[in-house]
Each structure stands twice: as C-alpha cells, then as structure tokens.
Design a protein around this motif. Structure first.
Motif, PDB file in Angstrom:
ATOM      1  N   ASP A   1     -23.306 -54.691  23.830  1.00  0.00           N
ATOM      2  CA  ASP A   1     -24.244 -55.253  22.644  1.00  0.00           C
ATOM      3  C   ASP A   1     -23.481 -55.029  21.262  1.00  0.00           C
ATOM      4  N   ASP A   2     -22.443 -54.341  21.203  1.00  0.00           N
ATOM      5  CA  ASP A   2     -21.866 -54.411  20.113  1.00  0.00           C
ATOM      6  C   ASP A   2     -20.477 -55.044  19.832  1.00  0.00           C
ATOM      7  N   MET A   3     -20.185 -55.833  20.976  1.00  0.00           N
ATOM      8  CA  MET A   3     -18.835 -56.576  20.903  1.00  0.00           C
ATOM      9  C   MET A   3     -18.843 -57.646  19.821  1.00  0.00           C
ATOM     10  N   GLN A   4     -19.668 -58.418  19.647  1.00  0.00           N
ATOM     11  CA  GLN A   4     -19.891 -59.613  18.590  1.00  0.00           C
ATOM     12  C   GLN A   4     -19.627 -58.974  17.284  1.00  0.00           C
TER      13      GLN A   4
ATOM     14  N   LEU B   1     -20.490 -52.085  29.409  1.00  0.00           N
ATOM     15  CA  LEU B   1     -19.282 -51.970  28.658  1.00  0.00           C
ATOM     16  C   LEU B   1     -18.472 -53.464  28.698  1.00  0.00           C
ATOM     17  N   SER B   2     -17.951 -53.939  27.497  1.00  0.00           N
ATOM     18  CA  SER B   2     -17.153 -55.167  27.632  1.00  0.00           C
ATOM     19  C   SER B   2     -15.960 -55.057  27.057  1.00  0.00           C
ATOM     20  N   PHE B   3     -14.968 -55.622  27.670  1.00  0.00           N
ATOM     21  CA  PHE B   3     -13.407 -55.554  26.899  1.00  0.00           C
ATOM     22  C   PHE B   3     -13.254 -56.983  26.341  1.00  0.00           C
ATOM     23  N   PHE B   4     -12.258 -56.727  25.226  1.00  0.00           N
ATOM     24  CA  PHE B   4     -12.129 -58.115  24.723  1.00  0.00           C
ATOM     25  C   PHE B   4     -10.689 -58.154  23.953  1.00  0.00           C
ATOM     26  N   CYS B   5     -10.213 -59.348  23.565  1.00  0.00           N
ATOM     27  CA  CYS B   5      -8.981 -59.309  22.746  1.00  0.00           C
ATOM     28  C   CYS B   5      -9.728 -59.581  21.255  1.00  0.00           C
ATOM     29  N   SER B   6      -9.408 -58.836  20.129  1.00  0.00           N
ATOM     30  CA  SER B   6     -10.181 -59.115  18.937  1.00  0.00           C
ATOM     31  C   SER B   6      -9.306 -59.942  17.984  1.00  0.00           C
ATOM     32  N   PHE B   7      -7.889 -60.685  18.527  1.00  0.00           N
ATOM     33  CA  PHE B   7      -7.175 -61.593  17.772  1.00  0.00           C
ATOM     34  C   PHE B   7      -8.142 -62.711  17.399  1.00  0.00           C
TER      35      PHE B   7
ATOM     36  N   SER C   1     -11.513 -63.912  21.540  1.00  0.00           N
ATOM     37  CA  SER C   1     -12.659 -63.382  22.447  1.00  0.00           C
ATOM     38  C   SER C   1     -13.244 -64.111  23.303  1.00  0.00           C
ATOM     39  N   GLY C   2     -13.716 -65.305  22.969  1.00  0.00           N
ATOM     40  CA  GLY C   2     -14.380 -66.146  23.864  1.00  0.00           C
ATOM     41  C   GLY C   2     -13.905 -66.539  25.100  1.00  0.00           C
ATOM     42  N   MET C   3     -12.578 -66.448  25.301  1.00  0.00           N
ATOM     43  CA  MET C   3     -11.780 -66.560  26.827  1.00  0.00           C
ATOM     44  C   MET C   3     -11.354 -65.217  27.175  1.00  0.00           C
ATOM     45  N   MET C   4     -10.981 -64.255  26.355  1.00  0.00           N
ATOM     46  CA  MET C   4     -10.493 -63.064  26.689  1.00  0.00           C
ATOM     47  C   MET C   4     -11.236 -61.900  26.629  1.00  0.00           C
TER      48      MET C   4
END
Length: 149
Positions: A76-79, A129-135, A139-142
C-alpha cells in the motif's frame, strides 16, 4: 530399525553444510539493462531473523542512465514512496530521506556493480509487501511480491 533410521538421518544432516540452511535468508536478485529484475517473487522463511538481499546489476550501463536499486515497502505504500523518491534524486538513491515506509533499500548501482541490504523480519509475516526499483520509470516493470512465510 527406527534407531538406525534416526542415526542415518542425523548422519545425512551432518553432511549438509550449515550454509545450505542460511541461504534461505540470503537472497540474490539481478537487474538488467533491459529494465527488468530476474524475479517477480521473493520469499524467506519466518525462521530468518534477518534477511540479506544482494542486488547484482548484470548490465553495462552507468547508474545515472540505467541504475537500479531494490526497495521493500508495504504494498500500500509503494506508489507514494516511488513518487517521493523521484523528487529525491539520484544523490539520494531516488528515495526520500528518513521515510519510515521504507522497510529496506539498497543504493542505486550501475552495470557490473553489486549492492546489498540486510533487514529484520520482525513483524513482517503476513504483511503484503512489494519490492521495486525506485529509479524514475523503472517500477512499472521492476517490481514484485515479497513474502515472509
């Protein structure tokens, strides 16, 4: 016969290096120049008090062009973290300084570089939980799901 079987089981376990069990708590993920992670799902057993994630950038592009990091937040905090991170800039690894929503994060690395982060699993079981690249734009793909099971 039961004692023989038990002794055999103990003997077999004795031959397994301790690191085989510890590897469940040490995870590796790769990022590429094609803006992708090597995994969409990652997990660690609840028996891991801490988890270490190693990010390997397998590409060759520089960190300011195609840099990657690995960030863990509640789904829920990712975006909101991604949006705040874009404003923070590369010098801050595209992450807002001191943001309590970030559970764990590596620095941004470029092609051929490796980075890692270690974090506590306390209170993370049963969390979304979610992981992502914040560059910016990555994040849309990673991104992917992270579970403590």
């Amino acid at each position: 016969m039961k004692i023989q079987g038990l002794l055999l089981s103990i003997a077999v376990l004795a031959m397994v290096p301790f690191s085989a069990f510890a590897d469940e708590c040490n995870l590796v993920i790769e990022g590429t120049d094609q803006m992708s992670f090597s995994k969409k799902k990652m997990s660690a057993p609840a028996s891991c008090e801490t988890v270490k994630v190693t990010l390997k950038h397998t590409g060759s592009m520089a960190r300011d062009v195609m840099g990657h990091n690995w960030v863990l937040t509640k789904t829920d905090d990712m975006q909101a973290v991604i949006k705040a991170g874009a404003a923070a800039g590369l010098d801050n690894n595209y992450l807002p300084d001191g943001d309590d929503r970030i559970i764990a994060a590596t620095k941004v690395v470029g092609g051929g570089e490796t980075t890692e982060v270690e974090f506590s699993t306390e209170g993370l079981a049963d969390q979304k939980l979610s992981f992502f690249c914040s560059f910016p734009g990555h994040s849309g793909m990673m991104n992917g799901r992270f579970n403590i099971k």
